[in-house]
Design an enzyme around this catalytic site. Sequence first.
Site, mmCIF file in Angstrom:
data_model
loop_
_atom_site.group_PDB
_atom_site.id
_atom_site.type_symbol
_atom_site.label_atom_id
_atom_site.label_comp_id
_atom_site.label_asym_id
_atom_site.label_seq_id
_atom_site.Cartn_x
_atom_site.Cartn_y
_atom_site.Cartn_z
ATOM 1 N N ASP A 42 -16.236 -30.032 -14.634
ATOM 2 C CA ASP A 42 -16.491 -30.243 -16.009
ATOM 3 C C ASP A 42 -15.451 -30.895 -16.600
ATOM 4 O O ASP A 42 -15.313 -31.664 -17.720
ATOM 5 C CB ASP A 42 -17.014 -29.116 -16.728
ATOM 6 C CG ASP A 42 -18.223 -28.583 -15.961
ATOM 7 O OD1 ASP A 42 -19.008 -29.394 -15.562
ATOM 8 O OD2 ASP A 42 -18.487 -27.228 -16.068
ATOM 9 N N ASP A 84 -19.338 -21.985 -12.333
ATOM 10 C CA ASP A 84 -18.494 -21.972 -13.397
ATOM 11 C C ASP A 84 -17.471 -20.935 -13.553
ATOM 12 O O ASP A 84 -18.155 -19.690 -13.139
ATOM 13 C CB ASP A 84 -19.189 -22.296 -14.825
ATOM 14 C CG ASP A 84 -20.041 -23.436 -15.156
ATOM 15 O OD1 ASP A 84 -19.624 -24.519 -14.280
ATOM 16 O OD2 ASP A 84 -21.091 -23.472 -15.745
#
Length: 168
Positions: free
Chosen positions: A141, A123
């Site tokens: 995401d 991330d």
Amino acid sequence: MLRLLSVPWRWYGLAVLIVAADIATKVWAVEHFKYGPSLQLIPGLLQFTYAENTGAAFSFLAQAGGWQRWFFGVIALAFSVLISVWLWRLPSAKRWEPSALALILGGALGNLWDRVLLGYVRDFISVYYGSWSFPVFNVADMAISVGAVMLIVELLFYSGKNSVDNKN
């Protein structure tokens, strides 16, 4: 043979583009932020940084000891198969619903790629304000989130109706 020609390959192509964009941006984030400082895009609100998530959304079960890698991998794979079949069965005239499903599929496969190969998901996008911060996330995401919102809108407001989307 006729059914094969009407399969919405463009939606599978969109999913592949999401996977490619996700992997490319994760590689870029690793190169720039894994061992370096974060990049402030909007000071006090948005930055690029680097994080490794061994859990699911919002680091759920991140400290579970390793079994979650395969558990979430199997769930993502099963969900991807379900979405692929759903896309296959949609009427070729639909646009909104398959777009949403393609975004979700691409995001799920992008994170599955990381989970299987690395054991965690990379991330790098951080949204925060003062002491509050949203969990760090990635392109996959975002695709999943946007696709889920689109799908909810479709199912709540347009499913079964003779909408413009269904006429195209």
